[in-house]
Design a protein around this motif. Structure first.
Motif, mmCIF file in Angstrom:
data_model
loop_
_atom_site.group_PDB
_atom_site.id
_atom_site.type_symbol
_atom_site.label_atom_id
_atom_site.label_comp_id
_atom_site.label_asym_id
_atom_site.label_seq_id
_atom_site.Cartn_x
_atom_site.Cartn_y
_atom_site.Cartn_z
ATOM 1 N N TYR A 160 -8.326 -0.623 9.339
ATOM 2 C CA TYR A 160 -9.297 -1.497 8.687
ATOM 3 C C TYR A 160 -8.836 -2.954 8.731
ATOM 4 O O TYR A 160 -9.562 -3.860 9.146
ATOM 5 C CB TYR A 160 -9.458 -1.011 7.250
ATOM 6 C CG TYR A 160 -10.557 -1.647 6.454
ATOM 7 C CD1 TYR A 160 -11.749 -2.021 7.049
ATOM 8 C CD2 TYR A 160 -10.425 -1.826 5.084
ATOM 9 C CE1 TYR A 160 -12.760 -2.570 6.304
ATOM 10 C CE2 TYR A 160 -11.429 -2.373 4.323
ATOM 11 C CZ TYR A 160 -12.588 -2.743 4.937
ATOM 12 O OH TYR A 160 -13.578 -3.289 4.186
ATOM 13 N N VAL A 161 -7.559 -3.170 8.310
ATOM 14 C CA VAL A 161 -7.021 -4.536 8.283
ATOM 15 C C VAL A 161 -6.920 -5.099 9.705
ATOM 16 O O VAL A 161 -7.258 -6.262 9.953
ATOM 17 C CB VAL A 161 -5.649 -4.557 7.572
ATOM 18 C CG1 VAL A 161 -5.065 -5.956 7.609
ATOM 19 C CG2 VAL A 161 -5.779 -4.093 6.135
ATOM 20 N N ILE A 172 -4.407 7.818 4.798
ATOM 21 C CA ILE A 172 -4.858 6.645 4.047
ATOM 22 C C ILE A 172 -4.149 5.386 4.545
ATOM 23 O O ILE A 172 -4.791 4.345 4.750
ATOM 24 C CB ILE A 172 -4.675 6.834 2.528
ATOM 25 C CG1 ILE A 172 -5.578 7.967 2.068
ATOM 26 C CG2 ILE A 172 -5.033 5.547 1.782
ATOM 27 C CD1 ILE A 172 -5.567 8.219 0.599
ATOM 28 N N LEU A 214 0.819 -1.195 0.000
ATOM 29 C CA LEU A 214 0.000 0.000 0.000
ATOM 30 C C LEU A 214 0.861 1.257 0.000
ATOM 31 O O LEU A 214 0.568 2.233 -0.695
ATOM 32 C CB LEU A 214 -0.879 -0.022 1.248
ATOM 33 C CG LEU A 214 -2.130 0.817 1.188
ATOM 34 C CD1 LEU A 214 -3.039 0.255 0.131
ATOM 35 C CD2 LEU A 214 -2.813 0.806 2.534
ATOM 36 N N ALA A 255 -5.680 4.584 7.854
ATOM 37 C CA ALA A 255 -7.044 4.077 7.697
ATOM 38 C C ALA A 255 -7.009 2.623 7.250
ATOM 39 O O ALA A 255 -7.752 1.780 7.769
ATOM 40 C CB ALA A 255 -7.819 4.931 6.695
ATOM 41 N N ALA A 256 -6.133 2.324 6.285
ATOM 42 C CA ALA A 256 -6.028 0.950 5.799
ATOM 43 C C ALA A 256 -5.563 0.026 6.921
ATOM 44 O O ALA A 256 -6.070 -1.087 7.080
ATOM 45 C CB ALA A 256 -5.076 0.878 4.620
#
Lengths: 335, 311
Positions: free
Chosen positions: A315-316, A308, A19, A311-312
């Motif tokens: 989330y993960v 970002i 990412l 956030a990722a």
């Protein structure tokens, strides 16, 4: 169980690494760029070159990437160029994250508090008016754009009725002591009840708007899961054993029906982050989502990068926790 | 204490029916169930009206949607827009264009956004999902890691990121941004059902008979994996319309608004929503209705295709 956890963490690291490369490459190919955003129309070629040198944008992309990685390792993600110009990007994120967390938590609490009991009752009285009303409202809830719902709530309850504040996290007039960055919690810790109450009032409308989709999903999954479980043989066995309704409801039906519901709550984190960008913008709520919305408008690379990636990761991580808790609740998954 | 569905099954047994449509294919029995589902009928009616509206819009709209016919009634200083009047049943927008005609013609672009975004997302997902599910091995690993990375970014953030890549936002960049978000979802869905197919008896039988791999994939595995994909496509038609509106709201919608689209109209109405709520309410109402229509059809399709409901 340990091997499973280790493997999942390996995947997490892989996802974050991939990412960071993608994000970096992508952010550099964005049109405009921070130089134009900072200098505006009047920029001369010389002043542009100078600023590019200062920001390190004149070096090759891969050099910039490794510089970014090196600095990131020491917690330096660069300086914001647009959201809060001059501030450290990471500290902007850290300072705004509690706001979004507070908002998302309240939204998910609202969604779960309404969705699970309603879903359960709807399944028990399948085809009744409550079931039909619930199904229709969950379908409508998904069809309404979140930002429009936010506008609608703001228009009715804040502008027309004046019951709740229209924007922000807390009234400027309130002199609140900051402890954790969670405004409601801060007020409770410092016994500044009015500060806590005011922060909660500011949270109500955004959280309500944000909870619409999670509510619809939690309601539907609960209803479907309870319907499935009610049909199972072990529920019939429980009834034939002469167990009371209360025991069967708690131990046999609800406990087994909760498995898919727990998963789906984890999956809603992504929807919450997406929704937060929209609702925070409508209510000028100073959270991570608003930083993203402004960051895109003003091409604020450092802030976008931090937000970002973070956030990722959130989330993960949340999904990892959900999977692990799944293994705890359901012994069959533990292989 | 019996649940109603169990009671139904017992009633069926008592009537000697057992399974009333035994021997009927899943598609046929699904259609039988759909025809009786009120949710499906309402959804199909909404979509029907929407499509007819989009097709007939050029004849129904009395004015050019780009023409500033009522410009003399717009006053920025006094914050006034043209009210409803004869010939203009909904009045005008911020630029004095006929709102009624813009709503009608907006259905065309909105339909286009929904269909194109779904087709692109579905196409990309079909390719990736079929590759991963049919070939397996390292191809599967590579494709699925890519899908995992895409899925690890919350959907709207991904769409906004793609949308921001273009120097100038057009209707097409919006469609692309909305579509790319759907690719990993379709890919994952398809891979899952392909994998289930690969282990199934009919594929094993085909392989034992010496059927070539390509034929097994395209004739045996793919057609049997499409059920969940069809359901998802219907839901994506609704999601695409809503996401396009969200992009517009975040300032990443099409820059040119001479060709109207509902999401764009709604996104642009945000600045004047306090003084002229009708500019937001009309497109919002239309979007909600159409999105509801697609969602209703998708959900009832899901129920109808679920073998568990086959009785």
């Amino acid at each position: 169980m340990l091997r499973y956890t280790v493997r999942r963490f390996g995947q997490l690291i892989l996802v974050v690494a991939a990412l960071s490369v993608l994000l970096f490459a992508w952010l550099r190919s964005l049109p405009g760029g921070p130089v134009s955003a900072l200098l505006g129309e009047r920029a001369t070629p010389e002043s542009r070159a100078q600023l590019q040198a200062v920001l390190g944008l004149d070096r090759p992309v891969h050099v910039q990437y490794f510089q970014f990685l090196g600095r990131a390792a020491s917690g330096d993600f660069g300086v914001s160029t647009g959201v809060q110009p001059g501030d450290d990007a990471l500290s902007i994120f850290l300072q705004r994250f509690p706001a979004t967390l507070e908002l998302s938590l309240l939204a998910i609490v609202l969604a779960v508090a309404a969705g699970i009991p309603l879903g359960y009752v709807a399944a028990r009285r399948r085809g009744g008016w409550l079931d039909n009303a619930g199904v229709v409202s969950s379908l409508v809830g998904v069809a309404v754009p979140v930002f429009f719902l936010a506008f609608l709530l703001k228009y009715v309850f804040a502008v027309e009725l004046g019951m709740l504040p229209t924007s922000g996290r807390q009234n400027a007039g309130i002199d609140a002591t900051r402890v954790t960055g969670f405004f409601v919690l801060d007020g409770l810790l410092t016994r500044e009840w009015d500060a806590s109450w005011d922060a909660l009032k500011h949270l109500m409308l955004p959280a309500l708007a944000l909870s619409s989709i999670p509510f619809a999903v939690v309601f539907r999954i609960t209803r479907a899961a309870v319907l499935d479980v009610l049909d199972e043989d072990y529920v019939r066995t429980a009834y034939s054993k002469g167990l009371t309704d209360t025991v069967i409801r708690g131990r046999h039906v609800l406990r087994n029906a909760m498995l898919p519901v727990v998963t789906i709550i984890g999956l809603q984190t992504g929807a919450l982050l997406s929704g937060a960008v929209l609702t925070e913008k409508v209510f000028a709520f100073q959270g991570v989502g608003e930083a993203l919305a402004i960051g895109f408008e003003r091409r604020d690379y450092p802030v976008l990068q931090v937000v970002i990636i973070a956030a990722a990761m959130v989330y993960v991580l949340v999904n990892l926790i959900v999977d692990l808790s799944y293994a705890v609740i359901d012994p069959r998954v533990r292989t | 204490m019996l649940t109603s569905s169990r009671r139904q099954r017992i009633d069926d047994l008592a009537a000697g029916g057992g399974a009333p449509d035994a021997g009927v294919s899943l598609a046929v029995s699904a259609w039988r169930r759909l025809r009786r589902s009120p949710l499906f009928l309402v959804g199909a009616a909404i979509i029907g009206v929407f499509v007819v509206m989009a097709l007939l819009a050029p004849w129904l709209a009395q004015h050019d949607p780009a023409l500033r016919l009522l410009d003399d009634q717009v006053s920025r200083a006094r914050n006034e827009i043209p009210p409803a009047q004869p010939g203009h049943p909904l009045g005008g927008d911020q630029q004095g264009r006929d709102l009624y005609s813009r709503m009608l013609l907006g259905s065309q672009q909105t339909l286009l956004v929904a269909v194109l975004a779904t087709v692109i997302g579905l196409g990309g997902g079909l390719v990736l999902g079929t590759l991963a599910g049919a070939i397996g091995g390292w191809v599967d690993s590579v494709v699925m890691r890519l899908v995992d990375v895409m899925l690890s970014i919350p959907s709207l953030l991904l769409a906004v990121s793609v949308g921001a890549l273009f120097a100038r936002q057009t209707q097409f960049t919006v469609i692309l941004a909305v579509a790319i978000v759907q690719i990993p979802i379709f890919a994952r869905l398809l891979r899952g059902s392909m994998l289930a197919q690969r282990a199934s008896d009919h594929v094993l039988a085909a392989r034992a008979l010496g059927v070539r791999r390509r034929a097994i994939v395209f004739r045996h595995m793919l057609p049997n994996s499409l059920g969940p994909v069809v359901v998802q496509s219907t839901l994506v038609l609704a999601i695409a319309i809503i996401d396009a509106a969200a992009l517009s709201f975040l300032g990443l919608g099409a820059a040119d608004d001479s060709v109207p689209e509902w999401g764009q109209m709604l996104g642009r109405a945000q600045d004047v929503i306090d003084s002229h709520p009708q500019l937001a309410f009309w497109p919002a109402g239309a979007i909600i209705t159409v999105a509801l229509g697609f969602t209703l059809v998708g959900e009832s399709l899901r129920d109808a295709l679920d073998p568990k409901n086959r009785r």
